[in-house]
Write an enzyme that holds these catalytic residues in place. Structure first.
Site, short mmCIF file in Angstrom:
data_model
loop_
_atom_site.label_atom_id
_atom_site.label_comp_id
_atom_site.label_asym_id
_atom_site.label_seq_id
_atom_site.Cartn_x
_atom_site.Cartn_y
_atom_site.Cartn_z
N LYS A 125 2.42 -0.26 -6.53
CA LYS A 125 1.91 -0.69 -5.18
C LYS A 125 1.83 -2.28 -4.89
O LYS A 125 2.57 -2.76 -3.76
CB LYS A 125 0.66 -0.52 -5.06
CG LYS A 125 -0.17 -0.89 -4.04
CD LYS A 125 -1.64 -0.55 -3.97
CE LYS A 125 -2.62 -1.33 -2.94
NZ LYS A 125 -2.59 -2.69 -3.51
N ASN A 126 1.64 -2.95 -5.89
CA ASN A 126 1.42 -4.43 -5.74
C ASN A 126 2.94 -5.13 -6.04
O ASN A 126 3.14 -6.25 -5.73
CB ASN A 126 0.78 -5.19 -6.63
CG ASN A 126 -0.84 -4.90 -6.53
OD1 ASN A 126 -1.11 -4.24 -5.30
ND2 ASN A 126 -1.85 -5.15 -7.34
N ARG A 176 -3.78 -4.02 4.32
CA ARG A 176 -4.44 -5.30 3.32
C ARG A 176 -3.37 -6.34 2.95
O ARG A 176 -3.62 -7.60 3.01
CB ARG A 176 -5.28 -4.75 2.32
CG ARG A 176 -6.28 -3.72 2.55
CD ARG A 176 -7.63 -4.47 2.29
NE ARG A 176 -8.68 -3.76 3.00
CZ ARG A 176 -9.35 -3.04 2.60
NH1 ARG A 176 -8.93 -2.57 1.31
NH2 ARG A 176 -10.35 -2.28 3.25
N ASP A 179 -7.85 -6.07 -11.80
CA ASP A 179 -7.81 -4.35 -11.32
C ASP A 179 -8.07 -3.36 -12.52
O ASP A 179 -8.53 -2.24 -12.14
CB ASP A 179 -6.21 -4.24 -10.55
CG ASP A 179 -6.04 -5.24 -9.52
OD1 ASP A 179 -6.76 -5.91 -9.33
OD2 ASP A 179 -5.09 -4.25 -8.65
N ASP A 225 -12.17 -7.22 2.45
CA ASP A 225 -11.96 -6.33 1.22
C ASP A 225 -13.41 -6.06 0.42
O ASP A 225 -14.13 -7.32 0.20
CB ASP A 225 -11.00 -6.88 0.35
CG ASP A 225 -10.46 -5.89 -0.38
OD1 ASP A 225 -10.87 -5.11 -1.03
OD2 ASP A 225 -9.00 -6.03 -0.48
#
Ligand code: UD1
Length: 421
Positions: free
Chosen positions: A23-24, A93, A308, A117
């Site tokens: 995702k990142n 985001r 994370d 966030d």
């Protein structure tokens, strides 16, 4: 009507699981496609909501975007809109990652500020000061960050902190700047290396990817390319911790095991037997017999332990034998997750940047609320080690980062269901 997960604890996770693209990484690579006129193709894209949201955001800038399975085809026009303040942008985001490419390509950008966030404040001062060093003026106006430049020129930039987002934006603006840019104290995450690799394939001249000093020699224009998104090391870590916590045996494929060197070392220290399979996507296997032992964790930029992964470290510590200390150095509000863990019977205390966790033999099921992607996944892992049925609410957070999360858990033998509430 909303949905939540019901997790029945007690199962040992056993089997194989495939990890797809990060995702990142994928969102930044999609933004990088703005830098070249023509069609850029990305493969190994994860099936998560942020990808179609980013596709809409790029469409609002004038691109054509086709999503088919794990492939994204982005056709960028000669003339782009530089107004990235559409509704689609506001929902994303990671919207801020179009700032650098738009400044590079259009010499101006108006980008909706990313929403708040739950993991804490996300300042943009380093993004702004970096772009200003390259010759842009930047300011905040009506909820947007605005940047304008006559032309961009190379510069020497020292980041106060190796921020991923700031490194990405400065890099994507610098590739088309006139002259050489040096970014010192740059982020070194594998996702930054992935971006450098794709930009290089597009014709950018970048030295030092994966080190703290990135040197970028600006070029006049870039060409579209085809690129495979790297495997998601955070999703890979989630499965590694899940295996250790449930005293299971899980083979994880689709991720470079060396992107998880420290994670795997910590799991070894907790008592797991870890096998690494050499090769880009060959992954690793975690086997755990008996109760995990307490281990300390400190979050830091790569190659440190990723913030994370911190919720998984807390979840593991909650059921480990002994006392662990967790230190969070990046996002202070991530410790809010601990309040939910306490509902599940964790014996945990926080003081500033530190949390002390005394492991208990078994957690106790309760209703809990996910506050962000990783906290949500951490609660599911904790639920796997609790007696009875743990209800995890606000699961849309989890589904922003984990394609087929429930399906994968069930395949590994977990008793998890999606329930309408
Ligand atoms: C990215 C990741 C996120 C991960 C984080 C840190 C994406 C979409 N998100 O977020 O999952 O947790 O990296 O690895 O890739 N900071 C400033 N000023 C700035 C920019 C950052 O003070 O201008 C601070 C932040 O508050 C934070 C630290 O720097 O304390 C690191 O943030 P950064 O690496 O920029 O995180 P993101 O890129 O937003």
């Amino acid at each position: 009507m909303s949905e939540h997960f019901r997790v029945h604890g007690g199962a040992r996770l056993v089997g194989e699981v495939d990890v797809v693209g990060a995702k990142n990484s994928v969102l930044k690579l999609m933004a990088a496609a703005l830098l070249a006129e023509g069609t850029t193709t990305l493969t190994n894209c994860p099936d998560i909501l942020d990808v179609p949201l980013m596709a809409d955001a790029l469409r609002s800038l004038g691109c054509e975007v086709e999503l088919e399975g794990d492939v994204a085809r982005i056709t960028t026009p000669a003339e782009l809109s530089y107004h990235a303040d559409s509704e689609a942008m506001g929902k994303l985001r990671a919207s801020i990652c179009v700032l650098g490419p738009l400044v590079g390509r259009c010499k101006r950008a108006v980008v909706a500020l990313p929403g708040g966030d739950a993991i804490g404040s996300r300042p943009l001062d380093m993004h702004q000061s970096g772009l200003e060093k390259l010759g842009a003026k930047t300011w905040i106006e009506h909820g947007c960050i605005v940047a304008e430049a006559e032309g961009l020129h190379g510069a020497q930039i020292w980041l106060d902190f190796p921020s991923m987002g700031a490194t990405e934006n400065i890099l994507m603006a610098a590739v088309l700047a006139n002259g050489t840019t040096v970014i010192d104290n740059a982020a070194r995450e594998p996702e930054i290396v992935d971006l450098c690799l794709m930009l290089t394939q597009m014709g950018a001249r970048i030295e030092g990817a994966g080190t703290s000093t990135l040197t970028v020699h600006g070029v006049k224009e870039l060409q579209p390319t085809e690129h495979r998104v790297i495997g998601d090391r955070i999703v890979g870590a989630t499965w590694g911790f899940a295996a250790a916590m449930t005293r299971g045996d899980v083979r994880v494929r689709g991720v470079n095991p060396h992107h998880l060197d420290l994670v795997l070392e910590k799991l070894r220290m907790a008592g797991a037997e870890v096998t690494v399979y050499e090769g880009e996507d060959e992954g690793f296997r975690v086997v755990m017999d008996g109760r995990p032992k307490a281990v300390d964790f400190v979050t830091l930029p790569y190659p440190g332990f990723a913030t994370d992964n911190q919720p998984f470290a807390i979840a593991l510590s909650a059921v480990a034998e002994g006392t662990s200390m967790i230190t969070e150095n990046l996002f202070e509000a991530r410790f809010r997750f601990i309040d939910e863990m306490i509902r599940l019977g964790a014996d945990a205390r926080t003081d500033g940047h530190h949390a002390v966790i005394r492991g208990v033999e078994q957690l106790s099921s309760a209703p809990v609320w996910a506050s962000d992607i990783r906290a949500g996944a951490g609660l599911v892992l904790a639920g796997l080690c609790a007696d009875g049925a743990t209800e995890v609410y606000e699961i849309f957070h989890i589904e922003r980062g984990y394609p087929g999360f429930v399906e994968n858990l069930r395949k590994l033998g977990a008793d998890v269901e999606r329930v309408s509430s």
